[in-house]
Design a protein around this motif. Structure first.
Motif, PDB file in Angstrom:
ATOM      1  N   MET A   1       0.671  -1.115  -0.119  1.00 48.04           N
ATOM      2  CA  MET A   1      -0.105  -0.365   0.138  1.00 48.04           C
ATOM      3  C   MET A   1       0.555   1.405  -0.075  1.00 48.04           C
ATOM      4  SD  MET A   1      -3.369   1.256   2.538  1.00 48.04           S
ATOM      5  CE  MET A   1      -4.893   1.006   1.757  1.00 48.04           C
ATOM      6  N   ASN A   2       0.462   2.119  -0.897  1.00 44.35           N
ATOM      7  CA  ASN A   2       1.443   3.515  -1.115  1.00 44.35           C
ATOM      8  C   ASN A   2       0.615   3.711   0.055  1.00 44.35           C
ATOM      9  OD1 ASN A   2       2.480   6.603  -1.468  1.00 44.35           O
ATOM     10  ND2 ASN A   2       1.402   6.028  -3.329  1.00 44.35           N
ATOM     11  N   TYR A   3       1.626   4.337   1.535  1.00 44.17           N
ATOM     12  CA  TYR A   3       1.740   5.293   2.478  1.00 44.17           C
ATOM     13  C   TYR A   3       1.931   7.210   1.503  1.00 44.17           C
ATOM     14  CZ  TYR A   3       0.297   0.753   4.808  1.00 44.17           C
ATOM     15  OH  TYR A   3      -0.019   0.057   5.107  1.00 44.17           O
ATOM     16  N   LYS A   4       2.168   7.159   0.825  1.00 46.01           N
ATOM     17  CA  LYS A   4       3.065   8.578   0.974  1.00 46.01           C
ATOM     18  C   LYS A   4       1.638   9.467   1.031  1.00 46.01           C
ATOM     19  CE  LYS A   4       5.490  11.102  -2.347  1.00 46.01           C
ATOM     20  NZ  LYS A   4       6.734  11.051  -2.686  1.00 46.01           N
ATOM     21  N   LEU A   5       2.345  10.663   2.122  1.00 49.11           N
ATOM     22  CA  LEU A   5       1.014  11.714   2.696  1.00 49.11           C
ATOM     23  C   LEU A   5       1.742  12.840   2.722  1.00 49.11           C
ATOM     24  CD1 LEU A   5       0.645  10.228   5.868  1.00 49.11           C
ATOM     25  CD2 LEU A   5      -0.918  10.005   4.290  1.00 49.11           C
ATOM     26  N   CYS A   6       1.403  13.782   2.266  1.00 48.47           N
ATOM     27  CA  CYS A   6       1.738  15.529   1.955  1.00 48.47           C
ATOM     28  C   CYS A   6       1.492  16.021   2.923  1.00 48.47           C
ATOM     29  CB  CYS A   6       0.763  15.908   1.120  1.00 48.47           C
ATOM     30  SG  CYS A   6      -1.014  16.383   1.923  1.00 48.47           S
ATOM     31  N   ASP A   7       1.798  16.587   3.672  1.00 51.26           N
ATOM     32  CA  ASP A   7       1.811  17.354   4.902  1.00 51.26           C
ATOM     33  C   ASP A   7       0.976  17.433   5.427  1.00 51.26           C
ATOM     34  OD1 ASP A   7       5.453  17.827   4.746  1.00 51.26           O
ATOM     35  OD2 ASP A   7       5.394  19.739   4.676  1.00 51.26           O
ATOM     36  N   GLY A   8       0.063  18.276   5.243  1.00 55.15           N
ATOM     37  CA  GLY A   8      -1.496  17.995   5.654  1.00 55.15           C
ATOM     38  C   GLY A   8      -1.876  16.885   5.665  1.00 55.15           C
TER      39      GLY A   8
END
Length: 119
Positions: A1-8
């Motif tokens: 799973m892609n857990y890439k998150l932007c700062d917000g």
């Protein structure tokens, strides 16, 4: 799973981890002073994170489906792969730079290395 998150997204996840289970209304009320987000921003971010399978909003109660450690592992692996050619020693050398480690820090790192070598 892609857990890439932007700062917000990461900031909202942090609030959920801190407060869960939390009602969506209580979450919005926390986002306003802490993040400066209006109701619409909070609910948009919440909806996106739910769609990605990271949060669950059931009966207006929000809980996380992914823990902090999973996100941290994903972020750190991505950083090492992207910036340091998958080389953990290069990352550690860059991170430490001229910093000296305390005996306790060195011992803790050695224990981590020993634990990983045993696997």
């Amino acid at each position: 799973m892609n857990y890439k998150l932007c700062d917000g997204e990461y900031h909202l996840m942090e609030l959920v981890w801190e407060l869960e289970p939390v009602t969506s209304t209580a979450l919005y009320k926390e986002c306003l002073p802490r993040l400066g987000w209006k109701k619409s921003t909070t609910y948009t971010m919440l909806r996106k994170l739910c769609e990605r399978g990271l949060l669950l909003n059931q009966n207006s109660v929000v809980t996380s489906l992914v823990n902090r450690k999973a996100i941290e592992r994903f972020d750190s692996r991505e950083l090492v792969e992207k910036r340091f050619g998958c080389s953990l020693p290069k990352f550690i050398a860059a991170f430490l730079g001229e910093k000296k480690l305390s005996k306790a820090e060195a011992d803790e790192l050695q224990k981590l290395i020993d634990r990983c070598e045993e696997k």
